[in-house]
Design a protein around this motif. Sequence first.
Motif, PDB file in Angstrom:
ATOM      1  N   UNK A  94     -24.572  14.395   6.180  1.00  0.00           N
ATOM      2  CA  UNK A  94     -23.823  15.637   5.974  1.00  0.00           C
ATOM      3  C   UNK A  94     -22.483  15.656   6.707  1.00  0.00           C
ATOM      4  N   UNK A  95     -22.345  14.809   7.722  1.00  0.00           N
ATOM      5  CA  UNK A  95     -21.145  14.840   8.549  1.00  0.00           C
ATOM      6  C   UNK A  95     -21.114  16.005   9.520  1.00  0.00           C
ATOM      7  N   UNK A  96     -22.227  16.733   9.633  1.00  0.00           N
ATOM      8  CA  UNK A  96     -22.295  17.892  10.527  1.00  0.00           C
ATOM      9  C   UNK A  96     -22.798  17.477  11.905  1.00  0.00           C
ATOM     10  N   UNK A  97     -22.178  18.062  12.914  1.00  0.00           N
ATOM     11  CA  UNK A  97     -22.550  17.771  14.300  1.00  0.00           C
ATOM     12  C   UNK A  97     -23.455  18.862  14.854  1.00  0.00           C
ATOM     13  N   UNK A  98     -24.150  18.512  15.926  1.00  0.00           N
ATOM     14  CA  UNK A  98     -24.973  19.502  16.620  1.00  0.00           C
ATOM     15  C   UNK A  98     -24.950  19.204  18.111  1.00  0.00           C
ATOM     16  N   UNK A  99     -25.204  20.250  18.859  1.00  0.00           N
ATOM     17  CA  UNK A  99     -25.441  20.165  20.309  1.00  0.00           C
ATOM     18  C   UNK A  99     -26.580  21.133  20.576  1.00  0.00           C
ATOM     19  N   UNK A 100     -27.697  20.603  21.053  1.00  0.00           N
ATOM     20  CA  UNK A 100     -28.932  21.376  21.160  1.00  0.00           C
ATOM     21  C   UNK A 100     -29.561  21.148  22.530  1.00  0.00           C
ATOM     22  N   UNK A 101     -29.947  22.217  23.168  1.00  0.00           N
ATOM     23  CA  UNK A 101     -30.631  22.142  24.457  1.00  0.00           C
ATOM     24  C   UNK A 101     -32.036  21.583  24.252  1.00  0.00           C
ATOM     25  N   UNK A 102     -32.492  20.746  25.197  1.00  0.00           N
ATOM     26  CA  UNK A 102     -33.859  20.223  25.148  1.00  0.00           C
ATOM     27  C   UNK A 102     -34.539  20.323  26.499  1.00  0.00           C
ATOM     28  N   UNK A 103     -35.862  20.288  26.443  1.00  0.00           N
ATOM     29  CA  UNK A 103     -36.713  20.080  27.610  1.00  0.00           C
ATOM     30  C   UNK A 103     -37.673  18.973  27.220  1.00  0.00           C
ATOM     31  N   UNK A 104     -37.755  17.949  28.064  1.00  0.00           N
ATOM     32  CA  UNK A 104     -38.689  16.838  27.867  1.00  0.00           C
ATOM     33  C   UNK A 104     -39.695  16.862  29.018  1.00  0.00           C
TER      34      UNK A 104
END
Length: 130
Positions: A94-104
């Motif tokens: 899609x060419x779309x970017x993301x920035x997503x918070x995580x907890x591992x």
Amino acid sequence: MSEASDIIKAHYAASDRGDLDGMVEAFADDVAWTEMAGFPYAGTYVGVDAIKAGVFGRLGKEWEGFSADPDEIVDGEDGTVVGIGHYSGTYRATGRSMRVRFVHVWRVKNGKVTGFEQFCDTHLVRAAMD
């Protein structure tokens, strides 16, 4: 910090370098890796080969510049280590970017990673894919 914390820091550092062998170096043969429900690769993968194929391989093929950058490592000192940070990357299709918070949540026993569980906003990841 404990040995467990050092092992998890080494995993993230290897990931940052694009060093797949380094990422799995301390994984137990029967490590259980759980991607949360709603995430594109949801499920539990058991064993290094399953994790490489079902998670890391797909991330590398489907995402440009995918990274998991920890902002904080919390040492539970009982073999439990928590990584808190952000995913980022661009979905190739899609060419779309993301920035997503995580907890591992990591489980380490006798110097080996025995378990991993991921928590993140799966909606934001999928929005980059749609």
